[in-house]
Scaffold this motif. Structure first.
Motif, short mmCIF file in Angstrom:
data_model
loop_
_atom_site.label_atom_id
_atom_site.label_comp_id
_atom_site.label_asym_id
_atom_site.label_seq_id
_atom_site.Cartn_x
_atom_site.Cartn_y
_atom_site.Cartn_z
N PRO A 105 0.67 -1.26 -0.24
CA PRO A 105 0.00 0.02 0.01
C PRO A 105 0.86 1.34 0.05
N HIS A 106 0.28 2.18 -0.76
CA HIS A 106 1.34 3.39 -1.04
C HIS A 106 0.41 4.52 -1.47
N LEU A 107 1.17 5.56 -1.31
CA LEU A 107 0.48 7.02 -1.65
C LEU A 107 0.82 7.17 -3.23
N GLU A 108 -0.02 8.08 -4.12
CA GLU A 108 0.51 8.45 -5.37
C GLU A 108 0.15 9.79 -5.52
N ARG A 143 -3.95 7.73 6.62
CA ARG A 143 -3.61 6.31 5.88
C ARG A 143 -2.45 5.62 6.74
N PRO A 144 -2.74 4.33 6.79
CA PRO A 144 -3.48 3.43 5.96
C PRO A 144 -4.93 3.39 6.69
N TRP A 145 -5.94 3.04 5.64
CA TRP A 145 -7.25 2.83 6.08
C TRP A 145 -7.08 1.24 6.57
N PRO A 146 -8.17 0.99 7.56
CA PRO A 146 -8.20 -0.46 8.06
C PRO A 146 -8.31 -1.47 7.05
N TRP A 147 -8.99 -1.09 5.98
CA TRP A 147 -9.11 -2.27 5.00
C TRP A 147 -7.98 -2.29 4.16
N GLY A 157 -3.92 -2.97 2.98
CA GLY A 157 -2.68 -4.03 3.40
C GLY A 157 -3.15 -5.38 3.18
N GLY A 158 -4.30 -5.78 3.96
CA GLY A 158 -4.49 -7.19 4.07
C GLY A 158 -3.84 -7.81 5.15
N THR A 159 -3.28 -7.25 5.99
CA THR A 159 -2.64 -7.80 7.21
C THR A 159 -3.11 -7.40 8.62
N VAL A 160 -2.98 -8.07 9.61
CA VAL A 160 -3.48 -7.64 10.93
C VAL A 160 -2.68 -6.33 11.34
N LEU A 161 -1.27 -6.26 10.98
CA LEU A 161 -0.69 -4.86 11.25
C LEU A 161 -1.40 -3.65 10.52
#
Length: 424
Positions: free
Chosen positions: A297-300, A325-329, A331-335
């Motif tokens: 996940p990154h900014l553009e 950022r990041p939003w909870p949804w 990245g897809g990981t617990v962290l």
């Protein structure tokens, strides 16, 4: 045997100093009872941080051990090396250019190894305790100098000693432990000089100089911003004692004028601080980090250009990204989920603070102090948002200013009422 005796003596001295300091801080009315619980939380975070030791921390320990070897066998060469940008010993070579905080923390750890005997756990504990002391010294100064109970004692405790990412990233073998701890000390001593009695000025000034040097060594560009806003605060306080600079508009103009003048003077001294050089470097940092972000996940910012106009146009969205950022949804990981939930809590706190300020219930801190810290947080949030597209890295780097922002955001009457219900 000599190494063991020296380590025992150094640790005994550090424990005695810590005990004496704990006795003083625990005596603070209203907030002292939170010293031991927050210390326990800090120790727990240290165990977690060192247990999950990063590659950077391993690198620090490897090279600091080699420097300590030089210290034992050739102390004169070690002393000379401290003022240089390279280390050479027994076939090992480490070379950095410019103001490298990596080389600085390795040098610092090479000295701490005399007490820790090269233990990552003990070195991590030393850095954690430094950030802990820095945070509590700021709370202590606010409590003593600014009628802290009239505001809210829980704000400083939550901001520097209880907010999850602040506690974690300022624990263990991290640069943020020294960066945030020294920043808190610089602010605490600045408040002491600005709002405290005119006593022990020379001693406080020397401590401020030492804390400022450490803060500058850890991240010089951010340190310059903090020094600038605190210089503006000091100027306002001097003028107020002379009977002027009472209105908020006058304070705003003074601080903005001082920062603008400082930026111009810096650009005349070094081309690094000129607008075109600054925006070009900003664009280069953003591009380089974006290239290494891969599928994370990154900014553009597709329209970002190395011009002052483009940077100004992207500043508001960069600040928002840094805070949200990041939003909870993502990245897809617990962290990433945990980071996203914390960001939602942060946005809720900031929204409550904005609402309270609009209703004239923003809190009891002096306007000049609030203005200085808001400018500091805003400038750093913009810089980080524009130069750090990787969201994981951004979440860590923003710890530089996040506790200062939380300190302000939790000053309002609504937050104060809630914190008091929670026993803070």
């Amino acid at each position: 045997m000599v190494k063991l005796l020296l380590a025992f003596s150094l640790n005994a001295g550090l424990l005695w100093l810590l005990w004496q300091w704990l006795r003083r801080v625990r005596a603070l009315p209203g907030v002292g009872r939170w010293v031991l619980p927050t210390l326990a939380l800090k120790l727990l975070a240290t165990l977690l941080s060192v247990g999950l030791i990063s590659e950077d921390a391993r690198y620090f320990m490897l090279w600091s051990g080699r420097m300590t070897d030089q210290l034992w066998h050739a102390p004169g060469q070690w002393l000379i090396m401290l003022g240089q940008d390279e280390f050479r010993w027994q076939g090992w070579a480490l070379v950095f250019h410019g103001f490298s905080n990596t080389l600085f923390i390795i040098k610092l750890l090479s000295a701490l190894n005399l007490a820790s005997l090269g233990s990552a756990w003990l070195n991590g504990l030393y850095l954690s305790l430094f950030s802990f002391v820095g945070g509590w010294e700021l709370v202590r100064q606010l409590r003593l100098r600014l009628r802290w109970p009239a505001a809210t004692p829980g704000a400083g405790i939550v901001a520097f000693l209880g907010w999850p990412t602040v506690v974690y990233w300022t624990s263990g073998l991290t640069k943020e432990s020294l960066l945030v701890g020294s920043g808190a000390l610089v602010l605490a001593l600045g408040i002491r000089l600005s709002y405290g009695p005119a006593t022990r000025v020379a001693a406080i000034g020397l401590l401020l100089l030492a804390a400022s040097l450490l803060h500058f060594k850890m991240r010089y560009f951010f340190a310059v911003v903090l020094f600038g806003v605190l210089a503006g605060l000091g100027l306002i306080r001097v003028l107020q004692r002379l009977g002027t600079a009472r209105s908020r508009l006058a304070q705003l103009l003074l601080l903005a004028g001082l920062l603008a003048g400082g930026a111009w003077a810096a650009s005349e001294v070094s081309p690094v601080f000129r607008a075109n050089k600054f925006t070009s470097q900003l664009q280069r940092n953003y591009t380089d980090l974006l290239r290494t972000s891969g599928h994370r996940p990154h900014l553009e910012y597709p329209d970002l250009r190395p011009t002052t106009e483009s940077v100004v146009q992207h500043t508001p969205v960069a600040i928002f990204h840094t805070l949200s950022r990041p939003w909870p949804w993502e990245g897809g990981t617990v962290l990433y989920l945990i980071a996203g939930l914390e960001n939602l809590a942060l946005l809720l706190v900031l929204a409550g603070a904005l609402l309270a300020a609009m209703r004239g219930r923003g809190g009891q801190l002096p306007f000049a102090l609030v203005l200085a810290l808001l400018l500091y947080c805003g400038i750093l949030a913009a810089l980080l948002g524009l130069t750090t597209p990787n969201l994981g890295t951004l979440n860590r780097y923003r710890v530089t200013f996040l506790p200062f922002l939380l300190l302000l955001a939790l000053q309002n009457d609504y937050a104060a009422r809630l914190l008091r219900r929670l026993g803070l």
